[in-house]
Design a protein around this motif. Structure first.
Motif, mmCIF file in Angstrom:
data_model
loop_
_atom_site.group_PDB
_atom_site.id
_atom_site.type_symbol
_atom_site.label_atom_id
_atom_site.label_comp_id
_atom_site.label_asym_id
_atom_site.label_seq_id
_atom_site.Cartn_x
_atom_site.Cartn_y
_atom_site.Cartn_z
ATOM 1 N N PHE A 1 33.673 45.469 40.713
ATOM 2 C CA PHE A 1 32.967 44.656 40.821
ATOM 3 C C PHE A 1 32.282 44.035 39.708
ATOM 4 C CE2 PHE A 1 32.575 48.438 44.126
ATOM 5 C CZ PHE A 1 32.033 47.234 45.748
ATOM 6 N N PHE A 2 32.530 44.413 38.292
ATOM 7 C CA PHE A 2 32.036 43.793 37.281
ATOM 8 C C PHE A 2 32.537 42.242 37.867
ATOM 9 C CE2 PHE A 2 32.007 43.181 32.568
ATOM 10 C CZ PHE A 2 31.501 42.897 32.831
ATOM 11 N N ALA A 3 33.615 42.323 37.421
ATOM 12 C CA ALA A 3 34.096 41.125 38.138
ATOM 13 C C ALA A 3 34.218 40.314 39.104
ATOM 14 C CB ALA A 3 35.579 41.037 38.290
ATOM 15 N N LEU A 4 33.468 40.719 40.066
ATOM 16 C CA LEU A 4 32.814 40.152 41.279
ATOM 17 C C LEU A 4 31.739 39.970 41.816
ATOM 18 C CD1 LEU A 4 35.188 42.017 44.028
ATOM 19 C CD2 LEU A 4 35.677 40.057 43.334
ATOM 20 N N VAL A 5 30.394 40.938 41.153
ATOM 21 C CA VAL A 5 29.412 40.459 40.964
ATOM 22 C C VAL A 5 28.929 39.254 40.458
ATOM 23 C CG1 VAL A 5 27.325 41.170 40.650
ATOM 24 C CG2 VAL A 5 28.927 42.946 41.210
ATOM 25 N N TYR A 6 29.623 39.423 38.853
ATOM 26 C CA TYR A 6 29.977 37.999 37.510
ATOM 27 C C TYR A 6 30.126 36.989 38.806
ATOM 28 C CZ TYR A 6 30.552 35.135 33.875
ATOM 29 O OH TYR A 6 30.151 33.666 33.328
ATOM 30 N N ALA A 7 31.288 36.626 39.590
ATOM 31 C CA ALA A 7 31.856 35.267 40.354
ATOM 32 C C ALA A 7 30.608 35.518 41.092
ATOM 33 C CB ALA A 7 33.235 36.088 40.732
ATOM 34 N N ASP A 8 29.748 36.090 41.171
ATOM 35 C CA ASP A 8 29.465 35.872 42.684
ATOM 36 C C ASP A 8 27.825 35.198 41.929
ATOM 37 O OD1 ASP A 8 27.933 35.784 44.976
ATOM 38 O OD2 ASP A 8 26.518 37.384 44.769
ATOM 39 N N VAL B 1 41.359 36.629 43.437
ATOM 40 C CA VAL B 1 43.299 36.702 44.369
ATOM 41 C C VAL B 1 43.710 35.087 43.749
ATOM 42 C CG1 VAL B 1 44.676 36.955 45.834
ATOM 43 C CG2 VAL B 1 42.583 38.310 46.327
ATOM 44 N N GLU B 2 42.971 34.470 43.950
ATOM 45 C CA GLU B 2 43.766 32.890 43.915
ATOM 46 C C GLU B 2 44.806 33.151 41.981
ATOM 47 O OE1 GLU B 2 42.462 29.271 44.977
ATOM 48 O OE2 GLU B 2 42.084 30.068 47.500
ATOM 49 N N LEU B 3 42.509 33.223 41.335
ATOM 50 C CA LEU B 3 42.938 33.958 40.508
ATOM 51 C C LEU B 3 43.550 34.678 39.383
ATOM 52 C CD1 LEU B 3 41.391 33.419 37.200
ATOM 53 C CD2 LEU B 3 39.662 35.473 37.552
ATOM 54 N N ILE B 4 43.584 36.347 40.205
ATOM 55 C CA ILE B 4 44.835 36.730 39.936
ATOM 56 C C ILE B 4 45.717 36.261 39.763
ATOM 57 C CG2 ILE B 4 45.326 39.057 40.012
ATOM 58 C CD1 ILE B 4 42.843 39.748 41.139
ATOM 59 N N PRO C 1 35.539 38.460 34.874
ATOM 60 C CA PRO C 1 36.584 38.890 33.524
ATOM 61 C C PRO C 1 37.706 39.706 34.798
ATOM 62 C CG PRO C 1 33.949 40.173 33.961
ATOM 63 C CD PRO C 1 34.332 38.767 34.683
ATOM 64 N N PRO C 2 38.673 39.780 33.877
ATOM 65 C CA PRO C 2 39.860 40.797 35.011
ATOM 66 C C PRO C 2 40.603 41.667 34.276
ATOM 67 C CG PRO C 2 40.936 38.945 33.764
ATOM 68 C CD PRO C 2 39.108 38.514 33.555
ATOM 69 N N GLY C 3 40.088 42.588 34.432
ATOM 70 C CA GLY C 3 40.022 44.396 34.044
ATOM 71 C C GLY C 3 41.420 44.759 33.862
ATOM 72 N N ARG C 4 41.395 46.127 33.295
ATOM 73 C CA ARG C 4 42.871 46.660 34.321
ATOM 74 C C ARG C 4 43.220 46.168 35.788
ATOM 75 N NH1 ARG C 4 42.628 51.509 34.015
ATOM 76 N NH2 ARG C 4 45.015 52.374 32.527
ATOM 77 N N PHE C 5 42.968 46.595 36.258
ATOM 78 C CA PHE C 5 42.793 46.421 37.632
ATOM 79 C C PHE C 5 43.436 45.100 37.611
ATOM 80 C CE2 PHE C 5 39.253 43.989 37.562
ATOM 81 C CZ PHE C 5 39.514 42.599 38.312
ATOM 82 N N ALA C 6 43.449 43.568 37.145
ATOM 83 C CA ALA C 6 44.332 42.952 37.712
ATOM 84 C C ALA C 6 45.383 42.922 37.614
ATOM 85 C CB ALA C 6 42.938 41.881 37.049
ATOM 86 N N TYR C 7 46.083 43.473 36.407
ATOM 87 C CA TYR C 7 47.211 44.055 36.282
ATOM 88 C C TYR C 7 48.307 44.646 36.972
ATOM 89 C CZ TYR C 7 46.285 40.272 32.251
ATOM 90 O OH TYR C 7 45.893 39.208 32.029
ATOM 91 N N LYS C 8 47.304 45.631 37.305
ATOM 92 C CA LYS C 8 47.883 46.497 38.674
ATOM 93 C C LYS C 8 47.721 45.440 39.939
ATOM 94 C CE LYS C 8 45.736 50.603 37.003
ATOM 95 N NZ LYS C 8 44.842 52.076 37.137
ATOM 96 N N TYR C 9 47.436 44.926 40.210
ATOM 97 C CA TYR C 9 47.368 44.237 41.415
ATOM 98 C C TYR C 9 48.513 42.889 41.352
ATOM 99 C CZ TYR C 9 46.130 40.714 45.342
ATOM 100 O OH TYR C 9 46.169 39.952 45.972
ATOM 101 N N ARG C 10 48.849 42.626 40.040
ATOM 102 C CA ARG C 10 50.063 41.622 40.149
ATOM 103 C C ARG C 10 51.070 42.455 40.107
ATOM 104 N NH1 ARG C 10 50.912 38.537 34.874
ATOM 105 N NH2 ARG C 10 52.319 37.255 36.182
ATOM 106 N N ARG C 11 51.295 43.468 40.043
ATOM 107 C CA ARG C 11 52.499 44.054 40.322
ATOM 108 C C ARG C 11 52.872 44.754 41.453
ATOM 109 N NH1 ARG C 11 50.710 47.421 35.328
ATOM 110 N NH2 ARG C 11 49.688 49.212 36.631
#
Length: 291
Positions: free
Chosen positions: A216-223, A285-288, A231-241
């Motif tokens: 939410f921190f990342a998506l609200v900022y993007a919005d 998603v494209e960013l990640i 800002p990609p957090g720990r979740f972004a690298y879990k997504y990539r895996r």
């Protein structure tokens, strides 16, 4: 001024009782005044002090020690508070963000926003833990006057992300975080767990709540910034895996299935629009994928 332990017990007493609304406000103001008096340029000079790993770590520790009581109160209000508590919640996150214009080393000037980052994270995680998305929206999007926008206000998440992103690599200077992709995120993940767990007894759910907040921190900022970057957090690298337990995918699927009834939208996030959320999340998603 009450002793630190008394402050938390008083907050627990005041929050559930509407009769103590003024007392709660007075308590928050008293703690705020103390924090503001200890975070002035006198205590954290931006000039005449070189940037070094030792001084960076020292300032982080000092800020964390000063903000701890306010952090705990915000955790309790964000988790247990209702609509009547939104004004005091808004006051806490915005007053702490009022910085005087000054000159000096950009690293130290940016680091003045670190207490705000701590409040956003701890309050945000606490709010999500009890599905209080109106509280989350207040924490992330309350308007502040900043030195970056002349005569204008902007959601507090904007200056916090801008300043702390500039310091992201500085967190690699902290032992144990040298090789992390998102060192600030990893540092906060470890730092915030004890207080949140002690107050809310989160247990193993802490990691999933932390990831959900960072999404939410990342998506609200993007919005708010009307861009596809956040800002990609720990979740972004879990997504990539490509993990089946991917936290980002879970949030998107939840939004799709609930539509306009999704709690974050009903709280006013993403302009209360399923289409807006879909657009922001698809762009993210494209960013990640490019990380």
């Amino acid at each position: 001024m009450q002793q630190p332990t008394d402050v938390i017990e008083l907050a627990k007493e005041y929050i559930p009782d509407p009769r103590h609304r003024i007392k709660l406000d007075d308590l928050v103001v008293a703690v705020l005044r103390k924090v503001l008096s200890l975070t002035t340029a006198e205590h954290f000079p931006s000039e005449g002090v070189n940037f070094s790993p030792e001084e960076f770590a020292n300032r982080l520790s000092k800020y964390e020690s000063i903000i701890v009581d306010l952090q705990k109160i915000i955790i309790l209000i964000a988790h247990w508070g209702t609509e009547e508590h939104l004004p005091v919640l808004r006051k806490a996150v915005t007053r702490i963000a009022e910085h005087k214009r000054s000159n000096g080393l950009s690293g130290w000037l940016n680091l003045r926003w670190y207490p705000s980052l701590l409040l956003l994270y701890t309050g945000g995680i606490a709010a999500i833990a009890s599905d209080q998305y109106r509280n989350l929206a207040t924490i992330l999007t309350s308007l502040v006057d900043t030195e970056y926008r002349d005569d204008r206000t902007e959601p507090i998440i904007m200056p916090v992300v801008a300043t702390m992103t500039d310091l992201n690599d500085a967190f690699k200077l902290i032992p144990g975080h040298e090789r992390h992709y998102v060192p600030r995120s990893e540092y906060l993940f470890q730092l915030l767990r004890p207080d949140l767990d002690n107050l809310l007894f989160l247990g193993k759910s802490y990691e999933s709540l932390f990831d959900r907040f960072e999404i939410f921190f990342a998506l609200v900022y993007a919005d708010c910034n009307d861009r596809h970057w956040g800002p990609p957090g720990r979740f972004a690298y879990k997504y990539r895996r490509g993990s089946e337990a991917n936290p980002f995918v879970k949030v998107v699927e939840e939004a799709e299935s609930q539509g306009k009834e999704w709690a974050p939208l009903k709280a006013g996030l993403f302009r209360s629009s399923p289409d807006r959320f879909q657009k922001v999340s698809e762009q993210y998603v494209e960013l990640i994928g490019k990380l």
